[in-house]
Design a protein around this motif. Structure first.
Motif, PDB file in Angstrom:
ATOM      1  N   ARG A  10       0.729  -1.139  -0.013  1.00 30.69           N
ATOM      2  CA  ARG A  10      -0.015  -0.030   0.060  1.00 30.69           C
ATOM      3  C   ARG A  10       0.819   1.163  -0.129  1.00 30.69           C
ATOM      4  O   ARG A  10       0.637   2.288  -0.537  1.00 30.69           O
ATOM      5  N   GLN A  11       1.790   1.264   0.700  1.00 34.12           N
ATOM      6  CA  GLN A  11       2.896   2.303   0.833  1.00 34.12           C
ATOM      7  C   GLN A  11       3.542   2.609  -0.495  1.00 34.12           C
ATOM      8  O   GLN A  11       3.656   3.518  -0.875  1.00 34.12           O
ATOM      9  N   ILE A  12       3.839   1.482  -1.099  1.00 30.26           N
ATOM     10  CA  ILE A  12       4.444   1.834  -2.403  1.00 30.26           C
ATOM     11  C   ILE A  12       3.456   2.361  -3.408  1.00 30.26           C
ATOM     12  O   ILE A  12       3.918   3.423  -4.436  1.00 30.26           O
ATOM     13  N   LEU A  13       2.203   2.042  -3.376  1.00 30.67           N
ATOM     14  CA  LEU A  13       1.302   2.596  -4.293  1.00 30.67           C
ATOM     15  C   LEU A  13       1.007   4.029  -3.970  1.00 30.67           C
ATOM     16  O   LEU A  13       1.098   5.087  -4.973  1.00 30.67           O
ATOM     17  N   ILE A  14       0.894   4.332  -2.736  1.00 30.97           N
ATOM     18  CA  ILE A  14       0.884   5.932  -2.371  1.00 30.97           C
ATOM     19  C   ILE A  14       2.251   6.780  -2.872  1.00 30.97           C
ATOM     20  O   ILE A  14       1.898   7.524  -3.380  1.00 30.97           O
ATOM     21  N   GLU A  15       3.495   6.018  -2.597  1.00 32.79           N
ATOM     22  CA  GLU A  15       4.614   6.946  -2.865  1.00 32.79           C
ATOM     23  C   GLU A  15       4.869   7.023  -4.349  1.00 32.79           C
ATOM     24  O   GLU A  15       5.366   8.191  -4.954  1.00 32.79           O
ATOM     25  N   THR A  16       4.244   6.084  -5.127  1.00 30.15           N
ATOM     26  CA  THR A  16       4.336   6.154  -6.633  1.00 30.15           C
ATOM     27  C   THR A  16       3.207   6.682  -7.333  1.00 30.15           C
ATOM     28  O   THR A  16       2.925   6.614  -8.610  1.00 30.15           O
ATOM     29  N   LYS A  17       2.407   7.289  -6.556  1.00 26.03           N
ATOM     30  CA  LYS A  17       0.742   7.634  -7.384  1.00 26.03           C
ATOM     31  C   LYS A  17       1.118   8.807  -8.300  1.00 26.03           C
ATOM     32  O   LYS A  17       0.773   8.951  -9.273  1.00 26.03           O
ATOM     33  N   ASN A  18       1.902   9.895  -8.040  1.00 24.98           N
ATOM     34  CA  ASN A  18       2.046  11.081  -8.558  1.00 24.98           C
ATOM     35  C   ASN A  18       3.525  11.032  -9.302  1.00 24.98           C
ATOM     36  O   ASN A  18       3.585  11.536 -10.600  1.00 24.98           O
ATOM     37  N   ASP A  19       4.544  10.402  -8.846  1.00 26.20           N
ATOM     38  CA  ASP A  19       5.877  10.384  -9.253  1.00 26.20           C
ATOM     39  C   ASP A  19       6.424   9.219  -9.350  1.00 26.20           C
ATOM     40  O   ASP A  19       6.513   8.587  -8.435  1.00 26.20           O
ATOM     41  N   PRO A  20       7.165   8.620 -10.716  1.00 22.88           N
ATOM     42  CA  PRO A  20       7.647   7.400 -10.543  1.00 22.88           C
ATOM     43  C   PRO A  20       9.035   7.554  -9.452  1.00 22.88           C
ATOM     44  O   PRO A  20       9.428   8.518  -9.274  1.00 22.88           O
ATOM     45  N   CYS A  21       9.129   6.363  -8.829  1.00 24.47           N
ATOM     46  CA  CYS A  21      10.449   6.209  -7.811  1.00 24.47           C
ATOM     47  C   CYS A  21      11.019   4.950  -8.182  1.00 24.47           C
ATOM     48  O   CYS A  21      10.359   3.918  -8.745  1.00 24.47           O
ATOM     49  N   SER A  22      12.295   4.822  -8.067  1.00 22.67           N
ATOM     50  CA  SER A  22      13.259   3.680  -8.163  1.00 22.67           C
ATOM     51  C   SER A  22      13.058   2.998  -7.006  1.00 22.67           C
ATOM     52  O   SER A  22      12.613   3.275  -5.886  1.00 22.67           O
ATOM     53  N   ALA A  23      13.418   1.654  -6.929  1.00 21.96           N
ATOM     54  CA  ALA A  23      13.375   0.780  -5.677  1.00 21.96           C
ATOM     55  C   ALA A  23      13.977   1.158  -4.701  1.00 21.96           C
ATOM     56  O   ALA A  23      13.924   1.174  -3.523  1.00 21.96           O
TER      57      ALA A  23
END
Length: 113
Positions: A20-33
């Motif tokens: 769930r936190q990954i979905l929240i963090e990547t909702k607006n901007d792409p992120c690397s692992a």
């Protein structure tokens, strides 16, 4: 998703706090692992495992981030827009609405002209 096993697998995945936190963090901007690992204070292997499960359900996309003077790396972005859980006579049914990528929206626009 009418299949009960798919609904159960998706519900299990979304019950996971890290996913769930990954979905929240990547909702607006792409992120690397690596970025996700730092932001969520989780190990990279844990992040990669969750990303793989999220990709299996098409909830995140993966793209290569080109780096002119270095090694390219992958970034991830949430594709989940909304999720509806419905109780039916046969069990639970989950309907997933995914975000439409700008390139896909443009292609659809051009093709429908």
């Amino acid at each position: 998703m009418a299949d009960g096993s798919d609904a159960a697998a998706l519900a299990d995945l979304l019950a996971d706090d890290c996913a769930r936190q990954i979905l929240i963090e990547t909702k607006n901007d792409p992120c690397s692992a690596s970025e996700l690992s730092t932001r969520l204070d989780r190990s990279e292997p844990t992040i990669y495992r969750r990303l793989e499960r999220l990709r299996e359900h098409d909830l995140v996309s993966e793209e290569i981030q080109p780096v002119p003077d270095g090694k390219n790396y992958n970034v991830y972005q949430a594709q989940l827009h909304s999720l509806t859980l419905e109780l039916t006579d046969e069990g639970f049914e989950i309907t997933v609405s995914r975000r439409e990528r700008m390139a896909d929206r443009f292609t659809r626009f051009v093709e429908n002209r």
